[in-house]
Design an enzyme around this catalytic site. Structure first.
Site, short mmCIF file in Angstrom:
data_model
loop_
_atom_site.label_atom_id
_atom_site.label_comp_id
_atom_site.label_asym_id
_atom_site.label_seq_id
_atom_site.Cartn_x
_atom_site.Cartn_y
_atom_site.Cartn_z
N GLU A 1 62.95 20.80 41.97
CA GLU A 1 63.45 21.85 41.09
C GLU A 1 64.94 21.71 40.93
O GLU A 1 65.65 21.34 41.85
CB GLU A 1 63.14 23.24 41.66
CG GLU A 1 63.59 24.35 40.74
CD GLU A 1 63.26 25.74 41.28
OE1 GLU A 1 63.53 26.71 40.59
OE2 GLU A 1 62.74 25.82 42.40
N SER B 1 68.58 22.19 41.08
CA SER B 1 69.27 22.87 42.17
C SER B 1 70.72 23.12 41.84
O SER B 1 71.47 22.20 41.51
CB SER B 1 69.18 22.04 43.46
OG SER B 1 69.98 22.62 44.46
N ARG C 1 72.86 23.83 43.93
CA ARG C 1 73.70 23.35 45.03
C ARG C 1 74.28 21.98 44.72
O ARG C 1 75.36 21.64 45.17
CB ARG C 1 72.88 23.30 46.32
CG ARG C 1 73.71 22.89 47.53
CD ARG C 1 72.88 22.84 48.80
NE ARG C 1 73.69 22.55 49.96
CZ ARG C 1 73.23 22.33 51.17
NH1 ARG C 1 71.92 22.40 51.39
NH2 ARG C 1 74.04 22.03 52.17
N ALA D 1 42.82 20.29 40.44
CA ALA D 1 42.18 21.23 39.52
C ALA D 1 41.85 22.55 40.20
O ALA D 1 42.00 23.63 39.60
CB ALA D 1 40.91 20.60 38.93
N ARG D 2 41.42 22.49 41.46
CA ARG D 2 41.07 23.74 42.15
C ARG D 2 42.30 24.63 42.32
O ARG D 2 42.23 25.85 42.12
CB ARG D 2 40.44 23.44 43.51
CG ARG D 2 39.94 24.70 44.19
CD ARG D 2 39.63 24.50 45.65
NE ARG D 2 39.21 25.76 46.26
CZ ARG D 2 40.05 26.75 46.59
NH1 ARG D 2 41.35 26.60 46.37
NH2 ARG D 2 39.59 27.87 47.12
N ARG E 1 47.27 34.59 37.76
CA ARG E 1 48.47 34.76 36.93
C ARG E 1 48.18 34.81 35.43
O ARG E 1 49.10 34.68 34.63
CB ARG E 1 49.46 33.62 37.23
CG ARG E 1 49.99 33.65 38.67
CD ARG E 1 50.85 34.90 38.92
NE ARG E 1 51.34 34.94 40.29
CZ ARG E 1 50.84 35.70 41.24
NH1 ARG E 1 49.79 36.50 40.96
NH2 ARG E 1 51.34 35.70 42.46
#
Length: 459
Positions: A314, A316, A318, A403-404, A413
């Protein structure tokens, strides 16, 4: 914003860079980091030289004068290729004059199509220093070695696996060569015939002023070519299908055609990823590590000859300066909550409420980002300055799931009329889920249909 996770390489890891013409060179990731953030001190000849437009040939000419000699470097379809040739010549023949360039930010890495295993190119997006971390060393039968964190994703014949999950005897995908896939299937005489047939349809399929389907810009007909959207080498059946033809400007067409050749073809072979067996895995101490982020669609690159994943989780705050991209809800976002906890619903807001939300958020975002920039300019560390930025700042990330796991996420969601178990997600995460669901439905239609039939409950 969440801290970055693992996925880091040792500083002496060599990254394979690839020019537009297919030339390969290597730099360590630590060197790339330094050049990315401080620029390139490039030694240049005192005399003139560079790139000019050759009107008679209709191409870009590259030439350099060094000492008393003129060095003609050739004609190129676009300016970027010509400038790359000049830069490579000057790097190989330095003098004493220095200047700082941003050319490193235009570098591309060698990457691979994960379906065909053929070599491709991808632009570097960012180079990041990730701190001191524990490393392991992986050695292969071909003599390749890679030092990385245990979380770093390495490509194998079975797909992506974390380095710490690998064992001696497993195979990883590494740089290699294989038979050229398409030349034998399309004889030269047939290629010429396809070219003649395509040329005959220029007047019919290209308007006097038309749009390049690759870059979206408008050009006069004489500056456009007809491009096979699905390449001839990939699907010969569409080679004579007019629906597979679209206008493309000359620079875009040249770049796409070069990419379709998969580059680096030598002696009947073509560059591709091949299996290489692991013969040793051991601890490799601790040291400063680095991350590399590259453009898609494949998000992989060559590190010491290993095919490794885009070293990025992701974005960042920082390790890099965050960009001012903020979320402001549009009119479709219901603003008002009514009812008691556990029984509430959201309803439309008034025009005044919508205006208040938009104005207040934008004013807050502008002031917060101004303060963030002021602290950075004063020398405050990024990890401290980012504290003033609001949650409305967009972030970007890459994630993997099966997939699960995705079914479970969508069940929680998203709201759906077929769901056996009701869900009441916040609208913003539901929008993310809807995008993910649409892509999953396209990739796995049978599993997606079974998910809905089962009341959108994960097995």
């Amino acid at each position: 914003m969440r801290h970055r996770v693992g996925w880091c390489l040792a500083g002496d890891t060599e990254i394979t860079l690839e020019s537009e013409s297919g030339n390969l060179r290597r730099r360590t990731i630590a060197e790339l980091y330094k050049l990315w953030h401080t620029g390139v001190e490039d030694r240049l000849p005192h005399s003139a030289g560079g790139v000019t437009w050759h009107s008679r040939a209709g191409k870009w000419m590259a030439q350099v004068r060094r000492g008393e000699s003129n060095h003609y470097l050739g004609l190129y379809e676009n300016r970027e290729a010509a400038e790359s040739a000049v830069a490579e010549f000057r790097e190989l023949h330095p003098s004493t004059r220095l200047r700082r360039l941003e050319s490193v930010r235009r570098n591309h890495v060698r990457c691979y199509d994960e379906e065909t295993m053929l070599a491709q190119r991808a632009r570097i997006v960012d180079v990041i220093q990730s701190g001191t971390k524990s490393l392991i060393r992986i050695t292969t039968a071909a003599g390749k070695t890679l030092r990385c964190t245990v979380d770093h994703a390495v490509f194998t014949p079975e797909g992506w696996r974390k380095a710490g999950e690998l064992a001696v005897g497993d195979a990883v995908m590494a740089a290699g060569t294989g038979p050229r896939p398409s030349e034998a299937l399309v004889p030269p005489s047939l290629r010429r015939g396809i070219g003649v047939w395509t040329a005959m349809r220029r007047q019919e399929l290209i308007k006097e002023v038309d749009t390049c389907h690759l870059c979206g810009h408008d050009f006069p007909r004489e500056q456009l070519a007809l491009d096979h959207v699905v390449p001839v080498a990939r699907d010969l059946a569409q080679a004579l299908d007019a629906k597979n033809l679209a206008p493309a400007c000359e620079p875009c067409h040249a770049v796409k055609s070069a990419g379709e050749q998969a580059l680096a073809q030598r002696g009947g072979k073509i560059a591709k990823a091949v299996p290489d067996r692991i013969v040793g895995i051991e601890d490799a101490g601790e040291e400063m590590t680095y991350d590399l982020s590259v453009e898609g669609p494949w998000h992989n690159f060559l590190a010491n000859g290993f095919v490794v994943h885009n070293s990025y989780n992701e974005e960042s705050g920082r390790y890099r300066e965050l960009q001012p991209v903020f979320y402001t809800p549009d009119e479709s976002r219901k603003l008002v909550q009514q009812g008691r906890p556990g029984k509430y619903v959201f309803v439309e807001g008034t025009a005044e409420q919508q205006e208040l939300v938009s104005r207040s958020m934008e004013e807050s975002y502008v002031e917060a980002y101004r303060t963030y920039q002021e602290m950075l300019a004063a020398g405050v560390a990024r990890e401290v300055a980012r504290a003033v930025l609001p949650v409305g700042l967009y972030s970007s990330m890459y994630a993997t799931c099966n997939a699960r796991s995705l079914m479970h996420f969508l069940g929680l969601r998203t709201q759906h009329e077929l769901a056996k178990v009701p869900s009441f997600p916040q609208r913003e995460i539901e929008m993310v889920g809807e995008k993910m669901e649409a892509e999953w439905a396209r990739l796995m239609p049978l599993t997606y249909a079974a998910f809905n039939t089962n009341g959108r409950v994960a097995p």
